[in-house]
Design a protein around this motif. Structure first.
Motif, PDB file in Angstrom:
ATOM      1  N   LEU A  42      -0.996  28.121  66.770  1.00 22.26           N
ATOM      2  CA  LEU A  42      -0.381  27.237  65.779  1.00 22.26           C
ATOM      3  C   LEU A  42      -0.777  25.785  66.029  1.00 22.26           C
ATOM      4  CD1 LEU A  42       1.793  26.742  63.497  1.00 22.26           C
ATOM      5  CD2 LEU A  42       3.404  26.370  65.363  1.00 22.26           C
ATOM      6  N   SER A  43      -0.669  25.351  67.271  1.00 20.01           N
ATOM      7  CA  SER A  43      -1.028  23.970  67.618  1.00 20.01           C
ATOM      8  C   SER A  43      -2.479  23.680  67.265  1.00 20.01           C
ATOM      9  CB  SER A  43      -0.813  23.736  69.122  1.00 20.01           C
ATOM     10  OG  SER A  43       0.533  23.948  69.477  1.00 20.01           O
ATOM     11  N   ALA A  44      -3.354  24.615  67.593  1.00 21.89           N
ATOM     12  CA  ALA A  44      -4.779  24.432  67.334  1.00 21.89           C
ATOM     13  C   ALA A  44      -5.077  24.374  65.846  1.00 21.89           C
ATOM     14  CB  ALA A  44      -5.575  25.553  67.990  1.00 21.89           C
ATOM     15  N   VAL A  45      -4.443  25.251  65.086  1.00 19.21           N
ATOM     16  CA  VAL A  45      -4.681  25.297  63.641  1.00 19.21           C
ATOM     17  C   VAL A  45      -4.142  24.043  62.954  1.00 19.21           C
ATOM     18  CG1 VAL A  45      -4.041  26.504  61.517  1.00 19.21           C
ATOM     19  CG2 VAL A  45      -4.782  27.814  63.513  1.00 19.21           C
ATOM     20  N   GLY A  86      -5.209  36.375  82.970  1.00 17.75           N
ATOM     21  CA  GLY A  86      -6.281  36.376  81.978  1.00 17.75           C
ATOM     22  C   GLY A  86      -5.792  35.983  80.597  1.00 17.75           C
ATOM     23  N   PHE A  87      -4.546  36.343  80.293  1.00 14.47           N
ATOM     24  CA  PHE A  87      -3.999  35.968  78.993  1.00 14.47           C
ATOM     25  C   PHE A  87      -3.805  34.463  78.902  1.00 14.47           C
ATOM     26  CE2 PHE A  87      -2.667  40.412  79.450  1.00 14.47           C
ATOM     27  CZ  PHE A  87      -3.093  40.926  78.236  1.00 14.47           C
ATOM     28  N   ILE A  88      -3.431  33.829  80.006  1.00 11.30           N
ATOM     29  CA  ILE A  88      -3.240  32.382  80.012  1.00 11.30           C
ATOM     30  C   ILE A  88      -4.574  31.676  79.753  1.00 11.30           C
ATOM     31  CG2 ILE A  88      -2.530  30.397  81.399  1.00 11.30           C
ATOM     32  CD1 ILE A  88      -0.615  32.273  82.901  1.00 11.30           C
ATOM     33  N   ILE A  89      -5.638  32.155  80.394  1.00 11.26           N
ATOM     34  CA  ILE A  89      -6.960  31.607  80.120  1.00 11.26           C
ATOM     35  C   ILE A  89      -7.345  31.884  78.673  1.00 11.26           C
ATOM     36  CG2 ILE A  89      -9.403  31.681  80.737  1.00 11.26           C
ATOM     37  CD1 ILE A  89      -7.501  30.446  82.864  1.00 11.26           C
ATOM     38  N   GLY A  90      -6.963  33.050  78.193  1.00 10.67           N
ATOM     39  CA  GLY A  90      -7.230  33.413  76.803  1.00 10.67           C
ATOM     40  C   GLY A  90      -6.548  32.484  75.815  1.00 10.67           C
ATOM     41  N   TYR A  91      -5.384  31.951  76.192  1.00  7.50           N
ATOM     42  CA  TYR A  91      -4.710  30.994  75.316  1.00  7.50           C
ATOM     43  C   TYR A  91      -5.638  29.838  74.963  1.00  7.50           C
ATOM     44  CZ  TYR A  91      -0.119  33.084  76.552  1.00  7.50           C
ATOM     45  OH  TYR A  91       0.954  33.921  76.731  1.00  7.50           O
ATOM     46  N   LEU A  92      -6.321  29.313  75.972  1.00 13.20           N
ATOM     47  CA  LEU A  92      -7.196  28.161  75.747  1.00 13.20           C
ATOM     48  C   LEU A  92      -8.408  28.547  74.907  1.00 13.20           C
ATOM     49  CD1 LEU A  92      -7.839  25.201  76.282  1.00 13.20           C
ATOM     50  CD2 LEU A  92      -8.961  25.892  78.413  1.00 13.20           C
ATOM     51  N   LEU A  93      -9.024  29.683  75.230  1.00  9.11           N
ATOM     52  CA  LEU A  93     -10.189  30.136  74.474  1.00  9.11           C
ATOM     53  C   LEU A  93      -9.811  30.457  73.025  1.00  9.11           C
ATOM     54  CD1 LEU A  93     -11.816  32.511  77.136  1.00  9.11           C
ATOM     55  CD2 LEU A  93     -12.379  30.118  76.638  1.00  9.11           C
ATOM     56  N   GLY A  94      -8.676  31.114  72.852  1.00 15.34           N
ATOM     57  CA  GLY A  94      -8.216  31.445  71.507  1.00 15.34           C
ATOM     58  C   GLY A  94      -7.866  30.209  70.705  1.00 15.34           C
ATOM     59  N   ALA A  95      -7.231  29.235  71.369  1.00 14.58           N
ATOM     60  CA  ALA A  95      -6.878  27.990  70.686  1.00 14.58           C
ATOM     61  C   ALA A  95      -8.123  27.234  70.254  1.00 14.58           C
ATOM     62  CB  ALA A  95      -6.018  27.122  71.603  1.00 14.58           C
ATOM     63  N   ALA A  96      -9.124  27.186  71.134  1.00 11.93           N
ATOM     64  CA  ALA A  96     -10.366  26.488  70.794  1.00 11.93           C
ATOM     65  C   ALA A  96     -11.037  27.132  69.579  1.00 11.93           C
ATOM     66  CB  ALA A  96     -11.309  26.485  71.989  1.00 11.93           C
ATOM     67  N   ALA A  97     -11.098  28.452  69.578  1.00  9.46           N
ATOM     68  CA  ALA A  97     -11.715  29.168  68.457  1.00  9.46           C
ATOM     69  C   ALA A  97     -10.919  28.960  67.171  1.00  9.46           C
ATOM     70  CB  ALA A  97     -11.820  30.655  68.775  1.00  9.46           C
ATOM     71  N   ALA A  98      -9.599  29.049  67.273  1.00  7.06           N
ATOM     72  CA  ALA A  98      -8.748  28.889  66.092  1.00  7.06           C
ATOM     73  C   ALA A  98      -8.876  27.489  65.504  1.00  7.06           C
ATOM     74  CB  ALA A  98      -7.294  29.181  66.451  1.00  7.06           C
ATOM     75  N   ARG A 115      -9.335  29.025  49.698  1.00  5.00           N
ATOM     76  CA  ARG A 115     -10.227  28.806  50.837  1.00  5.00           C
ATOM     77  C   ARG A 115      -9.447  28.375  52.071  1.00  5.00           C
ATOM     78  NH1 ARG A 115     -14.753  23.994  51.126  1.00  5.00           N
ATOM     79  NH2 ARG A 115     -15.451  24.388  53.256  1.00  5.00           N
ATOM     80  N   THR A 116      -8.483  27.477  51.885  1.00  2.07           N
ATOM     81  CA  THR A 116      -7.683  27.001  53.019  1.00  2.07           C
ATOM     82  C   THR A 116      -6.861  28.135  53.615  1.00  2.07           C
ATOM     83  OG1 THR A 116      -7.525  24.760  52.121  1.00  2.07           O
ATOM     84  CG2 THR A 116      -5.863  25.410  53.727  1.00  2.07           C
ATOM     85  N   VAL A 117      -6.229  28.926  52.767  1.00  3.67           N
ATOM     86  CA  VAL A 117      -5.403  30.040  53.240  1.00  3.67           C
ATOM     87  C   VAL A 117      -6.251  31.040  54.021  1.00  3.67           C
ATOM     88  CG1 VAL A 117      -3.954  31.984  52.539  1.00  3.67           C
ATOM     89  CG2 VAL A 117      -3.711  29.778  51.390  1.00  3.67           C
ATOM     90  N   ILE A 118      -7.409  31.389  53.487  1.00  4.00           N
ATOM     91  CA  ILE A 118      -8.289  32.350  54.156  1.00  4.00           C
ATOM     92  C   ILE A 118      -8.751  31.804  55.504  1.00  4.00           C
ATOM     93  CG2 ILE A 118     -10.555  33.476  54.058  1.00  4.00           C
ATOM     94  CD1 ILE A 118     -10.146  33.755  51.033  1.00  4.00           C
ATOM     95  N   ARG A 119      -9.121  30.525  55.520  1.00  6.08           N
ATOM     96  CA  ARG A 119      -9.593  29.903  56.757  1.00  6.08           C
ATOM     97  C   ARG A 119      -8.504  29.904  57.828  1.00  6.08           C
ATOM     98  NH1 ARG A 119     -11.286  25.050  54.794  1.00  6.08           N
ATOM     99  NH2 ARG A 119      -9.424  23.957  55.517  1.00  6.08           N
ATOM    100  N   VAL A 120      -7.284  29.564  57.443  1.00  4.93           N
ATOM    101  CA  VAL A 120      -6.177  29.529  58.402  1.00  4.93           C
ATOM    102  C   VAL A 120      -5.831  30.941  58.888  1.00  4.93           C
ATOM    103  CG1 VAL A 120      -3.694  29.070  58.627  1.00  4.93           C
ATOM    104  CG2 VAL A 120      -5.197  27.351  57.619  1.00  4.93           C
ATOM    105  N   CYS A 121      -5.813  31.902  57.969  1.00  2.00           N
ATOM    106  CA  CYS A 121      -5.540  33.296  58.368  1.00  2.00           C
ATOM    107  C   CYS A 121      -6.610  33.792  59.336  1.00  2.00           C
ATOM    108  CB  CYS A 121      -5.481  34.203  57.139  1.00  2.00           C
ATOM    109  SG  CYS A 121      -4.026  33.972  56.102  1.00  2.00           S
ATOM    110  N   ALA A 122      -7.863  33.488  59.037  1.00  2.00           N
ATOM    111  CA  ALA A 122      -8.963  33.900  59.910  1.00  2.00           C
ATOM    112  C   ALA A 122      -8.837  33.246  61.282  1.00  2.00           C
ATOM    113  CB  ALA A 122     -10.304  33.535  59.278  1.00  2.00           C
ATOM    114  N   ALA A 123      -8.394  32.001  61.309  1.00  2.00           N
ATOM    115  CA  ALA A 123      -8.228  31.292  62.579  1.00  2.00           C
ATOM    116  C   ALA A 123      -7.166  31.975  63.438  1.00  2.00           C
ATOM    117  CB  ALA A 123      -7.833  29.838  62.310  1.00  2.00           C
ATOM    118  N   PHE A 124      -6.061  32.365  62.843  1.00  2.00           N
ATOM    119  CA  PHE A 124      -4.998  33.036  63.596  1.00  2.00           C
ATOM    120  C   PHE A 124      -5.462  34.386  64.123  1.00  2.00           C
ATOM    121  CE2 PHE A 124      -1.937  29.945  62.139  1.00  2.00           C
ATOM    122  CZ  PHE A 124      -0.925  30.004  63.084  1.00  2.00           C
TER     123      PHE A 124
END
Length: 201
Positions: A42-45, A86-98, A115-124
């Motif tokens: 959420l923060s990243a998006v 590993g999940f904690i490290i994943g938080y950072l990688l997932g946030a960066a990608a999102a 377009r915005t809705v699709i982009r945000v859904c894809a990010a999550f």
């Protein structure tokens, strides 16, 4: 207000929200159900781009230094190297990608486009999937080394059953709540950070 000060304020605010999410958990075996994974996304998006992963980075640094901000009020390097590290490290990688997928928020998003809705859904979705990757790898390594894997299962199968599949329904529910929230917050944040932004979707 100074733009850099605003950025710092948003980073600190979202980092605090992520930290608070660690105290809201439902214990399920070794891996508890928490809000932190989706709060990181959420923060990243909402903030957008690599900048959006800054709150998650700050949260992990705080936890690594010993502050009790990880799930259940834990902290320290032991948490990072534990079965769920590993999940904690994943938080950072997932946030960066999102954040990269969602892109920079714009005031024009007050008027939602497909377009915005699709982009945000894809990010999550992408962020959530990426969080699991290092989590699965680390948990499987821990399970094998600790002798937790039954003889009739592989480490991967055990990990999927213990640390992934039980949490997918909850992740879907969290996404259904946080996607609309992020769509509301993005143009609000953009008003402060991108006051001169005139882009349209």
């Amino acid at each position: 207000m100074n733009k850099n000060l605003l950025k710092t304020t948003f980073i600190a605010l979202f980092a605090a929200i992520i930290c608070i999410g660690g105290f809201m958990k439902i214990p399920v075996g070794v891996v508890p159900i928490v809000l932190q994974n989706m709060l990181c996304i959420l923060s990243a998006v909402v903030l957008g781009g690599l900048y959006g992963s800054a709150p998650t980075f700050l949260f992990i640094i705080a936890g690594a230094l010993g502050l009790p901000v990880f799930a259940g009020g834990s902290g320290g390097l032991a948490s990072l190297f534990g079965p769920t590290g590993g999940f904690i490290i994943g938080y950072l990688l997932g946030a960066a990608a999102a954040g990269l997928i969602a892109g920079k928020p714009s005031v024009s998003e007050k008027k939602l486009s497909k377009r915005t809705v699709i982009r945000v859904c894809a990010a999550f979705v992408a962020g959530a999937v990426i969080i699991y990757i290092p989590g699965i790898i680390r948990f499987a390594m821990w399970a094998s080394g600790a002798g937790k894997v039954p003889e009739d299962k592989t480490a991967f199968a055990y990990t999927m059953g213990a640390a992934v599949l039980p949490f997918l329904p909850g992740d879907v529910i969290k996404m259904l709540i946080m996607i609309p929230l992020s769509l509301k917050l993005r143009p609000v944040v953009a008003q402060y950070l991108n006051s001169t932004d005139k882009n349209t979707d």
